[in-house]
Design an enzyme around this catalytic site. Structure first.
Site, PDB file in Angstrom:
ATOM      1  N   ARG A 135      35.416 -38.252 -25.860  1.00 42.57           N
ATOM      2  CA  ARG A 135      34.615 -38.106 -24.638  1.00 42.57           C
ATOM      3  C   ARG A 135      33.157 -37.931 -24.988  1.00 42.57           C
ATOM      4  NH1 ARG A 135      34.394 -33.306 -21.182  1.00 42.57           N
ATOM      5  NH2 ARG A 135      32.971 -34.626 -20.010  1.00 42.57           N
ATOM      6  N   HIS A 136      32.275 -38.456 -24.155  1.00 49.34           N
ATOM      7  CA  HIS A 136      30.883 -38.060 -24.253  1.00 49.34           C
ATOM      8  C   HIS A 136      30.795 -36.606 -23.798  1.00 49.34           C
ATOM      9  CE1 HIS A 136      26.584 -37.730 -23.599  1.00 49.34           C
ATOM     10  NE2 HIS A 136      26.443 -38.810 -24.334  1.00 49.34           N
ATOM     11  N   PRO A 137      29.994 -35.768 -24.488  1.00 43.52           N
ATOM     12  CA  PRO A 137      30.012 -34.343 -24.143  1.00 43.52           C
ATOM     13  C   PRO A 137      29.420 -34.010 -22.776  1.00 43.52           C
ATOM     14  CG  PRO A 137      28.376 -34.803 -25.856  1.00 43.52           C
ATOM     15  CD  PRO A 137      29.187 -36.048 -25.670  1.00 43.52           C
TER      16      PRO A 137
END
Lengths: 382, 382
Positions: free
Chosen positions: B227-229
């Site tokens: 995931r992108h943070p």
């Protein structure tokens, strides 16, 4: 003392990360970077967290030292300003979807005819040619499609993304390299080039070992966690207080490691060569950890370093930012606010050059349209 | 048609990856790269698997198009040849441990005095200054110490290394950028610079978001899997036949995604903004996968692409090497053997430049000392 790119003007239409990272490296080397933003919101990253005093620290980290002017390239008055900026610029950077610049009347052919010395640098998801040229992309899309995710993560678990946005950044770096090559070339030819860098291409370009392996064996490599896929021991190990890395890249280093850890493997055929060690990697890891768990990371790092073995901690980013070596290299700089006070910390310039001052601060990131007056006066200087 | 770096000579003492990657990019742009190797084994990577016809495909992938001469810089006769090569070169590259060149009598001060136009590019683990300058490093050591491992991997599991050797390669790219900047500068000053790039510094330089976050919040980010943070949805999803990526980077794209997936979230406060979506990321992932599991990856990628949503497959390296877009961009090239036959595949040049031919093949990687006669004749040309 002049910086190497003093006198070079970059007209920068890019936004978000890949393009702005490229122009940041030019600003760090002394170029005048004029960031042309859309009126209203400007660069999307102005709205990216984290914020400090209501401003994006993310934006500041990538856009310090640039000037901003807001222009709507569909309006005649703004196009007239843009045209005059083009006439005074050495480099134009853009990261629109392919075709957008042509629709605006600023495609390469037309620009090259009007401004033959202008260098035109474009970075896009898939490049300006090929069947998918016009598809949208983000970092994560090219990390996935470009192969790096397939070799990052743990064996038999789902792949993970690289925590840094290397889909964007590596492309921005190749763009910088292409633009600088064109700048050197222009000294001899008097003509500019267009440079077309794709984020997807750039991902393939950094897969050295995996490409060689796949083309020779026909089998693509799988992720291997925190281990190097073909060197042993070259991975993380547990000490009593956490993980650290040992990278014994050849037989000599492995022998030194055995001495330092007092492991009696000198005559052990299971560990005599790198191929043998790779075969017995799991066992070797357990045997090494049975020793390393007896003491702290700091103990082992000091001891192995003294023995000449490449080793080091796994650091989180807060630890990296306090690392004495990082600080000694001026790799954490203060980005100033408009009052000259240190407002943010950002990464410094990793390119250290003799006789080129390596500033410990950076000029502020610009407010949207914050340098309009100054830029218009500069145009009028003729 | 001349290439931009035609006429530029690179004297290349580097071995393994960071330095040779840098000089490869110069060779691709037309520079003459003379690889100076130690007699006996030469570059360590000549012994790196995989092999084809007894030769390292790894070495070939990074060293195609270069010339090789074996010199022992401790022997007077070889030093005399090296001195004559220095006199004819524009750029010297080396990646020894700091201090080695000084001991050989080829430190920057002495070289700069004798050859004021020579550009000297050095890449090392920790740089030529600071308390840890003389420590040994490998890619894995700087990936660990430099922070990227701390943000790569799954939450609550041990960090993993980035599958590509970005510790080396990013440093090699910054070195290339520094050398090209110096080459441009020399056109105006007539003088060379020394460029000192550290692998550790280079790792920090690519951590944009993580640095901003840590300096503002005081809290270093953790790994977040695939995931992108801080953007949602921006991660991998399961289709009926495997994983693919959806990167809906803003509200407009999220609305389009809901339409394409027929998800009734238009009025749903839980998903109305990116912060709300990040808060409910786990739930949103389940709801999206309840739809995407109903069909194949190819189906969803076609459908979402048609809707203008950034998406794509996770590809292994074998799939990347057959990707139509990659092939259309000439990103897989043949490295020739001495008989002019295609011997290996390697990644192409990601820097596409107008009026610069983008060759579909590469000259062979040199045998150790394989170009001695040709190089000595070239020196004698004066």
């Amino acid at each position: 003392m002049p910086l190497p790119l003093n006198g070079v003007t970059v007209l920068d239409l890019t936004h978000v990360l890949a393009g702005p990272f490229c122009s940041m490296t030019f600003a760090d080397m002394g170029a005048r970077v004029i960031k042309v933003e859309r009126p209203g919101g400007g660069d999307d990253t102005r709205a990216f967290p984290p914020f400090k005093d209501g401003k994006s620290a993310y934006f500041a980290a990538i856009n310090h030292g640039k000037k901003s002017i807001a222009l709507d390239l569909k309006l005649d008055a703004d196009r007239a300003i843009f045209d005059r900026l083009l006439a005074k610029s050495d480099i134009l950077l853009e990261n629109y979807r392919p075709g957008v610049m042509e629709r605006l009347g600023y495609g390469w052919d037309s620009l090259h005819a009007r401004f033959p010395r202008l260098i035109y640098g474009a970075v896009s998801g898939f490049g300006h040619t090929g069947p998918d040229a016009k598809r949208p992309a983000y970092d994560m899309v090219v990390q996935a499609r470009g192969g790096v995710m397939s070799i990052t993560g743990e064996k038999d678990r789902d792949p993970v993304r690289v925590g840094a946005s290397i889909g964007d950044i590596v492309a921005g770096m190749f763009l910088a390299q292409g633009v600088l090559t064109a700048l050197y070339d222009r000294e001899h030819t008097g003509k500019g080039h267009k440079i077309d860098v794709a984020m997807l291409d750039s991902q393939l370009a950094i897969l050295e070992h995996a490409v060689a392996l796949t083309t020779v064996t026909g089998k693509p490599p799988a992720p291997s966690g925190a281990r190097h896929p073909s060197i042993t021991p070259f991975e993380t190990f547990h000490a009593s207080d956490g993980l650290f890395v040992i990278a014994a890249g050849n037989d000599v280093l492995f022998e030194k490691l055995c001495v330092a850890l007092q492991l009696p493997f000198a005559e052990d055929a299971r560990f005599a060569t790198n191929p043998a060690r790779c075969e017995n990697a799991r066992l070797l890891k357990r045997l090494i950890e049975a020793v390393t768990l007896e003491n702290t990371r700091a103990y082992w790092i000091a001891k192995l370093t003294a023995a000449g073995i490449p080793t080091g901690p796994i650091q989180d980013v807060a630890q990296v930012l306090k690392d004495p070596q990082i600080l000694a290299r001026n790799m954490v700089v203060d980005v100033l606010d408009r009052n000259g006070r240190a407002a943010y910390k950002a990464a410094g310039n990793p390119i250290k050059m003799s006789d080129v001052p390596d500033a410990t601060t950076r000029a502020p990131a610009p407010d949207l349209d914050g340098n309009r007056g100054e830029i218009l006066r500069w145009i009028d200087e003729g």
